[in-house]
Scaffold this motif. Structure first.
Motif, PDB file in Angstrom:
ATOM      1  N   VAL A 103      68.880  -0.471  21.435  1.00  0.00           N
ATOM      2  CA  VAL A 103      67.684   0.213  20.915  1.00  0.00           C
ATOM      3  C   VAL A 103      66.416  -0.403  21.489  1.00  0.00           C
ATOM      4  O   VAL A 103      65.512   0.309  21.953  1.00  0.00           O
ATOM      5  N   ILE A 104      66.343  -1.739  21.478  1.00  0.00           N
ATOM      6  CA  ILE A 104      65.147  -2.428  21.975  1.00  0.00           C
ATOM      7  C   ILE A 104      64.952  -2.168  23.466  1.00  0.00           C
ATOM      8  O   ILE A 104      63.850  -1.815  23.921  1.00  0.00           O
TER       9      ILE A 104
ATOM     10  N   ALA B  67      63.554   7.690  23.106  1.00  0.00           N
ATOM     11  CA  ALA B  67      64.243   6.905  24.137  1.00  0.00           C
ATOM     12  C   ALA B  67      65.270   5.978  23.515  1.00  0.00           C
ATOM     13  O   ALA B  67      66.389   5.819  24.033  1.00  0.00           O
ATOM     14  N   ALA B  68      64.915   5.349  22.376  1.00  0.00           N
ATOM     15  CA  ALA B  68      65.843   4.439  21.699  1.00  0.00           C
ATOM     16  C   ALA B  68      67.065   5.181  21.175  1.00  0.00           C
ATOM     17  O   ALA B  68      68.189   4.658  21.216  1.00  0.00           O
ATOM     18  N   ILE B  69      66.861   6.413  20.693  1.00  0.00           N
ATOM     19  CA  ILE B  69      67.979   7.188  20.164  1.00  0.00           C
ATOM     20  C   ILE B  69      68.912   7.642  21.284  1.00  0.00           C
ATOM     21  O   ILE B  69      70.127   7.449  21.209  1.00  0.00           O
ATOM     22  N   THR B  70      68.348   8.240  22.331  1.00  0.00           N
ATOM     23  CA  THR B  70      69.196   8.789  23.398  1.00  0.00           C
ATOM     24  C   THR B  70      69.688   7.715  24.363  1.00  0.00           C
ATOM     25  O   THR B  70      70.884   7.638  24.659  1.00  0.00           O
ATOM     26  N   GLY B  71      68.780   6.876  24.872  1.00  0.00           N
ATOM     27  CA  GLY B  71      69.166   5.867  25.852  1.00  0.00           C
ATOM     28  C   GLY B  71      69.773   4.637  25.233  1.00  0.00           C
ATOM     29  O   GLY B  71      70.453   3.863  25.917  1.00  0.00           O
ATOM     30  N   GLY B  72      69.561   4.427  23.917  1.00  0.00           N
ATOM     31  CA  GLY B  72      70.096   3.255  23.243  1.00  0.00           C
ATOM     32  C   GLY B  72      71.288   3.576  22.371  1.00  0.00           C
ATOM     33  O   GLY B  72      72.422   3.198  22.668  1.00  0.00           O
ATOM     34  N   LEU B  73      71.065   4.298  21.286  1.00  0.00           N
ATOM     35  CA  LEU B  73      72.137   4.586  20.334  1.00  0.00           C
ATOM     36  C   LEU B  73      73.235   5.458  20.930  1.00  0.00           C
ATOM     37  O   LEU B  73      74.404   5.314  20.577  1.00  0.00           O
ATOM     38  N   CYS B  74      72.867   6.372  21.825  1.00  0.00           N
ATOM     39  CA  CYS B  74      73.886   7.232  22.436  1.00  0.00           C
ATOM     40  C   CYS B  74      74.630   6.533  23.568  1.00  0.00           C
ATOM     41  O   CYS B  74      75.597   7.074  24.102  1.00  0.00           O
ATOM     42  N   MET B  75      74.195   5.343  23.941  1.00  0.00           N
ATOM     43  CA  MET B  75      75.001   4.455  24.789  1.00  0.00           C
ATOM     44  C   MET B  75      75.938   3.619  23.928  1.00  0.00           C
ATOM     45  O   MET B  75      77.028   3.238  24.359  1.00  0.00           O
TER      46      MET B  75
ATOM     47  N   ILE C  90      74.039  12.386  28.997  1.00  0.00           N
ATOM     48  CA  ILE C  90      73.806  11.582  30.206  1.00  0.00           C
ATOM     49  C   ILE C  90      74.081  10.110  29.899  1.00  0.00           C
ATOM     50  O   ILE C  90      74.719   9.402  30.683  1.00  0.00           O
ATOM     51  N   SER C  91      73.609   9.647  28.738  1.00  0.00           N
ATOM     52  CA  SER C  91      73.844   8.263  28.345  1.00  0.00           C
ATOM     53  C   SER C  91      75.331   7.978  28.203  1.00  0.00           C
ATOM     54  O   SER C  91      75.836   6.972  28.711  1.00  0.00           O
ATOM     55  N   SER C  92      76.032   8.851  27.496  1.00  0.00           N
ATOM     56  CA  SER C  92      77.453   8.623  27.240  1.00  0.00           C
ATOM     57  C   SER C  92      78.288   8.695  28.508  1.00  0.00           C
ATOM     58  O   SER C  92      79.201   7.880  28.706  1.00  0.00           O
ATOM     59  N   ARG C  93      77.986   9.647  29.394  1.00  0.00           N
ATOM     60  CA  ARG C  93      78.849   9.875  30.550  1.00  0.00           C
ATOM     61  C   ARG C  93      78.419   9.052  31.764  1.00  0.00           C
ATOM     62  O   ARG C  93      79.188   8.251  32.288  1.00  0.00           O
TER      63      ARG C  93
ATOM     64  N   PRO D  11      82.548  -2.753  25.732  1.00  0.00           N
ATOM     65  CA  PRO D  11      83.240  -1.628  25.089  1.00  0.00           C
ATOM     66  C   PRO D  11      82.298  -0.728  24.287  1.00  0.00           C
ATOM     67  O   PRO D  11      82.418   0.496  24.323  1.00  0.00           O
ATOM     68  N   ILE D  12      81.353  -1.337  23.557  1.00  0.00           N
ATOM     69  CA  ILE D  12      80.416  -0.546  22.751  1.00  0.00           C
ATOM     70  C   ILE D  12      79.537   0.326  23.640  1.00  0.00           C
ATOM     71  O   ILE D  12      79.280   1.500  23.342  1.00  0.00           O
ATOM     72  N   MET D  13      79.082  -0.230  24.756  1.00  0.00           N
ATOM     73  CA  MET D  13      78.151   0.493  25.635  1.00  0.00           C
ATOM     74  C   MET D  13      78.869   1.345  26.678  1.00  0.00           C
ATOM     75  O   MET D  13      78.226   1.946  27.532  1.00  0.00           O
ATOM     76  N   GLY D  14      80.200   1.427  26.602  1.00  0.00           N
ATOM     77  CA  GLY D  14      80.962   2.018  27.688  1.00  0.00           C
ATOM     78  C   GLY D  14      81.304   3.475  27.594  1.00  0.00           C
ATOM     79  O   GLY D  14      82.128   3.969  28.371  1.00  0.00           O
TER      80      GLY D  14
END
Length: 427
Positions: free
Chosen positions: A355-356, A372-380, A406-409, A168-171
């Motif tokens: 993040v990792i 990358a951690a902010i966009t690909g991690g936190l924004c997921m 892109i991460s969110s959608r 759910p968090i990453m969805g």
């Protein structure tokens, strides 16, 4: 003798007095529930409350240095002010309507996505496009693995920890993540939809809050360790290339109007495409803008207009939007009620894993680890579009909105596909 400096200081003093009076009028009308209806009432209250809270947050020690400053204070401060009844309930309802059915969030995101992509270097966009998907996948893989393993250590099964917390968090937020995930799971697991939703929603809310705080901490980490960050540039070594390609044009009202029209048109285009292509309109909008940018079809003057409009929106409407996020999408009571030690640990581990994973894979793909951690991690790991705005505001990297979306959608859609495969395999 009156000098130019004296006249300028006097003019600035008069401006401050007028703006203070205007703010006092709006705050008084809001507090007394006498604000006008519709957009003018909601936006007026959001702008003034957002400005005041943002001013406080940016000047509060520790919060401004480590926790995102104004963005954090605006989101959680406005949530507290409206949900605790300090401001009238009717005002909160009006702001919520403006944010959701009024389309203010969609307007803001469309402006940021359109302007930031058209403002990119074409070569940077080409380099980033194919390398970014592995960052999302790495983020999801590490987040799910860590959550499952820690879940087993604290007495939950690997499956429950991953399916009820990590996915759910990453969805991709509530509407694009938790709601369809509940529909996927409820028919296969034997758990009813209400039970599943009651377990997933707090995870989303707490995960979103942790993601915002982590964004501020990552921004601070970048200041301490400059080698880890591009200060808003995703690709290592791309800064000089962008600077040499960009030539700022003089901004006028006509230019801003063209930029706004382009942003609205691209959102319309994404919405029309979603009628025939089963993807989120934001994702289709991003793909369309990127293709137009790479192909060179858009006149350079129009690209500069879109970028100028993006900067205008970010500079003037962000605090107001963050108030809307706090009022319409952030429930402090729900977050506090779910804060059992075990639950918090599992949610924290999910966000940390994202993040990792994103930072490590991003480094391997030639990206700056912090970006990358902010966009690909936190924004997921945040709550979709609203979370993207909050995270990027807290990290002071609003120009990364296209990658955040892109991460969110697209990333969120991948998590739903993964959930479907897992449920079908186990059921």
């Amino acid at each position: 003798m009156i000098t130019n400096d004296t006249m300028q200081a006097s003019s600035q003093g008069a401006q401050k007095v007028i703006l203070t009076i205007a703010a006092a009028i709006i705050l008084f009308a809001t507090f007394e529930n006498k604000m006008p209806g519709g957009m003018i009432g909601a936006l007026g209250a959001m702008a003034i409350i957002g400005f005041v809270l943002n001013y406080i947050g940016d000047r509060t020690p520790i919060i401004s240095q480590f926790f995102g400053g104004g963005a954090i204070v605006v989101i959680f401060g406005s949530s507290y002010l409206f949900h605790k009844g300090i401001f009238p309930t009717e005002t909160a309802d009006q702001i919520t309507t403006f944010m959701k059915s009024g389309g203010f969030l969609a307007f803001y995101v469309a402006s940021l996505v359109t302007g930031s992509i058209f403002g990119m270097s074409t070569q940077t966009l080409k380099k980033a496009a194919l390398k970014y998907i592995p960052v999302i996948l790495g983020s999801a893989a590490v987040a799910c693995l860590l959550t499952g393993l820690v879940g087993m250590l604290v007495g939950k099964s690997f499956y429950d920890a991953v399916m009820l917390i990590a996915l759910p968090i990453m969805g991709g937020g509530m509407g694009a993540g938790a709601v369809p995930l509940v529909q996927i799971m409820s028919g296969k697991t034997g758990m009813d939809a209400q039970t599943l939703m009651s377990q997933m929603v707090p995870a989303l809310a707490i995960g979103n809050a942790i993601a915002i705080v982590m964004a501020g901490l990552l921004n601070k980490l970048g200041q301490v360790m400059p080698s880890l960050t591009g200060n808003g540039e995703l690709i290592r070594g791309a800064t000089a290339e962008v600077e040499s390609e960009e030539k700022e044009a003089a901004v006028d009202l006509k230019m801003l109007a063209i930029g706004a029209l382009l942003a609205i048109s691209m959102f319309f285009f994404g919405t029309l495409l979603s009628m025939v292509i089963p993807m989120h309109p934001y994702a289709l909008m991003i793909i369309s803008i990127a293709l137009i940018k790479v192909s060179g079809l858009m006149p350079k003057a129009f690209e500069q207009a879109a970028h100028a409009w993006y900067k205008f929106v970010v500079g003037n409407l962000t605090p107001a939007l963050l108030v809307g996020i706090g009022v319409a999408y952030t429930n402090l009571d729900q977050i506090i009620a779910a804060l059992t030690p075990m639950y918090f640990v599992l949610v924290f581990v999910t966000v940390l894993g994202a993040v990792i994973g994103a930072g490590l894979i991003g480094r391997m793909m030639g990206f700056y680890p912090i970006e990358a951690a902010i966009t690909g991690g936190l924004c997921m790991a945040n709550m979709g579009g609203t979370g993207d705005v909050a995270v990027l505001a807290a990290s002071r990297r609003m120009k990364l909105m296209p990658f955040a979306q892109i991460s969110s959608r697209i990333g969120g859609a991948f998590m739903l596909i993964l959930a479907t495969l897992v449920v079908q395999a186990i059921a």
